[in-house]
Write a protein that holds these residues in place. Sequence first.
Motif, PDB file in Angstrom:
ATOM      1  N   ASN A 195       0.862  -1.177   0.000  1.00 38.85           N
ATOM      2  CA  ASN A 195       0.000   0.000   0.000  1.00 38.85           C
ATOM      3  C   ASN A 195       0.901   1.231   0.000  1.00 38.85           C
ATOM      4  N   TYR A 196       0.567   2.213  -0.820  1.00 45.74           N
ATOM      5  CA  TYR A 196       1.399   3.411  -0.949  1.00 45.74           C
ATOM      6  C   TYR A 196       0.567   4.675  -0.851  1.00 45.74           C
ATOM      7  N   ALA A 197       1.172   5.690  -0.293  1.00 44.20           N
ATOM      8  CA  ALA A 197       0.564   7.014  -0.361  1.00 44.20           C
ATOM      9  C   ALA A 197       0.560   7.455  -1.817  1.00 44.20           C
ATOM     10  N   ASP A 198      -0.466   8.201  -2.180  1.00 46.23           N
ATOM     11  CA  ASP A 198      -0.576   8.654  -3.580  1.00 46.23           C
ATOM     12  C   ASP A 198       0.667   9.428  -4.014  1.00 46.23           C
ATOM     13  N   SER A 199       1.244  10.156  -3.088  1.00 46.91           N
ATOM     14  CA  SER A 199       2.365  11.034  -3.420  1.00 46.91           C
ATOM     15  C   SER A 199       3.636  10.270  -3.792  1.00 46.91           C
ATOM     16  N   VAL A 200       3.691   8.977  -3.463  1.00 43.99           N
ATOM     17  CA  VAL A 200       4.913   8.214  -3.737  1.00 43.99           C
ATOM     18  C   VAL A 200       4.686   7.051  -4.698  1.00 43.99           C
ATOM     19  N   LYS A 201       3.452   6.834  -5.107  1.00 42.79           N
ATOM     20  CA  LYS A 201       3.154   5.727  -6.020  1.00 42.79           C
ATOM     21  C   LYS A 201       3.967   5.857  -7.298  1.00 42.79           C
ATOM     22  N   GLY A 202       4.542   4.744  -7.696  1.00 44.94           N
ATOM     23  CA  GLY A 202       5.345   4.739  -8.913  1.00 44.94           C
ATOM     24  C   GLY A 202       6.790   5.141  -8.692  1.00 44.94           C
ATOM     25  N   ARG A 203       7.097   5.674  -7.518  1.00 46.08           N
ATOM     26  CA  ARG A 203       8.472   6.097  -7.222  1.00 46.08           C
ATOM     27  C   ARG A 203       9.101   5.278  -6.097  1.00 46.08           C
ATOM     28  N   PHE A 204       8.295   4.888  -5.120  1.00 45.12           N
ATOM     29  CA  PHE A 204       8.799   4.148  -3.966  1.00 45.12           C
ATOM     30  C   PHE A 204       8.318   2.704  -4.042  1.00 45.12           C
ATOM     31  N   THR A 205       9.144   1.793  -3.528  1.00 48.04           N
ATOM     32  CA  THR A 205       8.781   0.384  -3.451  1.00 48.04           C
ATOM     33  C   THR A 205       9.178  -0.152  -2.091  1.00 48.04           C
ATOM     34  N   ILE A 206       8.225  -0.796  -1.419  1.00 45.83           N
ATOM     35  CA  ILE A 206       8.509  -1.432  -0.137  1.00 45.83           C
ATOM     36  C   ILE A 206       8.625  -2.933  -0.378  1.00 45.83           C
ATOM     37  N   PHE A 207       9.609  -3.555   0.265  1.00 47.83           N
ATOM     38  CA  PHE A 207       9.751  -4.993   0.119  1.00 47.83           C
ATOM     39  C   PHE A 207      10.451  -5.572   1.341  1.00 47.83           C
ATOM     40  N   ARG A 208      10.328  -6.865   1.478  1.00 43.08           N
ATOM     41  CA  ARG A 208      10.876  -7.566   2.631  1.00 43.08           C
ATOM     42  C   ARG A 208      12.050  -8.453   2.212  1.00 43.08           C
ATOM     43  N   ASP A 209      13.024  -8.549   3.082  1.00 40.31           N
ATOM     44  CA  ASP A 209      14.135  -9.489   2.955  1.00 40.31           C
ATOM     45  C   ASP A 209      14.067 -10.365   4.192  1.00 40.31           C
ATOM     46  N   THR A 210      13.360 -11.494   4.060  1.00 41.08           N
ATOM     47  CA  THR A 210      13.134 -12.323   5.242  1.00 41.08           C
ATOM     48  C   THR A 210      14.433 -12.953   5.737  1.00 41.08           C
ATOM     49  N   ALA A 211      15.370 -13.191   4.856  1.00 38.94           N
ATOM     50  CA  ALA A 211      16.648 -13.779   5.278  1.00 38.94           C
ATOM     51  C   ALA A 211      17.389 -12.837   6.222  1.00 38.94           C
ATOM     52  N   ARG A 212      17.223 -11.535   5.991  1.00 36.25           N
ATOM     53  CA  ARG A 212      17.893 -10.544   6.840  1.00 36.25           C
ATOM     54  C   ARG A 212      16.936  -9.924   7.864  1.00 36.25           C
ATOM     55  N   ASN A 213      15.683 -10.428   7.882  1.00 41.94           N
ATOM     56  CA  ASN A 213      14.675  -9.902   8.817  1.00 41.94           C
ATOM     57  C   ASN A 213      14.577  -8.382   8.703  1.00 41.94           C
ATOM     58  N   THR A 214      14.464  -7.938   7.486  1.00 40.76           N
ATOM     59  CA  THR A 214      14.547  -6.509   7.180  1.00 40.76           C
ATOM     60  C   THR A 214      13.420  -6.107   6.232  1.00 40.76           C
ATOM     61  N   VAL A 215      12.910  -4.911   6.449  1.00 41.25           N
ATOM     62  CA  VAL A 215      11.956  -4.306   5.519  1.00 41.25           C
ATOM     63  C   VAL A 215      12.639  -3.083   4.900  1.00 41.25           C
ATOM     64  N   LEU A 216      12.559  -2.984   3.605  1.00 41.65           N
ATOM     65  CA  LEU A 216      13.284  -1.931   2.898  1.00 41.65           C
ATOM     66  C   LEU A 216      12.329  -1.031   2.138  1.00 41.65           C
ATOM     67  N   LEU A 217      12.776   0.182   1.922  1.00 47.81           N
ATOM     68  CA  LEU A 217      12.012   1.143   1.128  1.00 47.81           C
ATOM     69  C   LEU A 217      12.949   1.712   0.071  1.00 47.81           C
ATOM     70  N   GLN A 218      12.728   1.330  -1.164  1.00 46.82           N
ATOM     71  CA  GLN A 218      13.501   1.869  -2.278  1.00 46.82           C
ATOM     72  C   GLN A 218      12.810   3.134  -2.759  1.00 46.82           C
ATOM     73  N   MET A 219      13.542   4.234  -2.733  1.00 43.89           N
ATOM     74  CA  MET A 219      12.970   5.526  -3.091  1.00 43.89           C
ATOM     75  C   MET A 219      13.702   6.058  -4.317  1.00 43.89           C
ATOM     76  N   ASN A 220      12.975   6.182  -5.407  1.00 43.50           N
ATOM     77  CA  ASN A 220      13.539   6.696  -6.659  1.00 43.50           C
ATOM     78  C   ASN A 220      12.872   8.024  -7.015  1.00 43.50           C
ATOM     79  N   SER A 221      13.500   8.733  -7.919  1.00 40.74           N
ATOM     80  CA  SER A 221      12.957  10.016  -8.403  1.00 40.74           C
ATOM     81  C   SER A 221      12.566  10.914  -7.243  1.00 40.74           C
TER      82      SER A 221
END
Length: 119
Positions: A60-86
Amino acid sequence: VQLQASGGGLVQAGGSLRLSCVVSGEPIARFNVMGWHRQAPGKQRELVASITSGGGGRENYADSVKGRFTIFRDTARNTVLLQMNSLKPEDTAAYYCNGDHAKARYTYWGQGTEVTVSS
């Protein structure tokens, strides 16, 4: 349970950053939802992105970041990441990760990591 956020910094408009939220004390699968919020000076904290542990990881994304940000999980590292582009100057804020623990019915928060986008 601790959430440790990192990855913030100073970047020019149009650039990218990747934020990390390392969770210790519990596997991230035990959190119903994990997310990233942000708070700019003088403004209320707002949800940026979230991801569920079930249902294949619904995002789920805020409208202001849709298409630019991506949230994903790395279960091996027990980490949640946020890739922020543009990135835009209006993305400047302190970014916080959080997780809604299923059994404890409690929301854990990490400390903020500062993102500054220069124009």
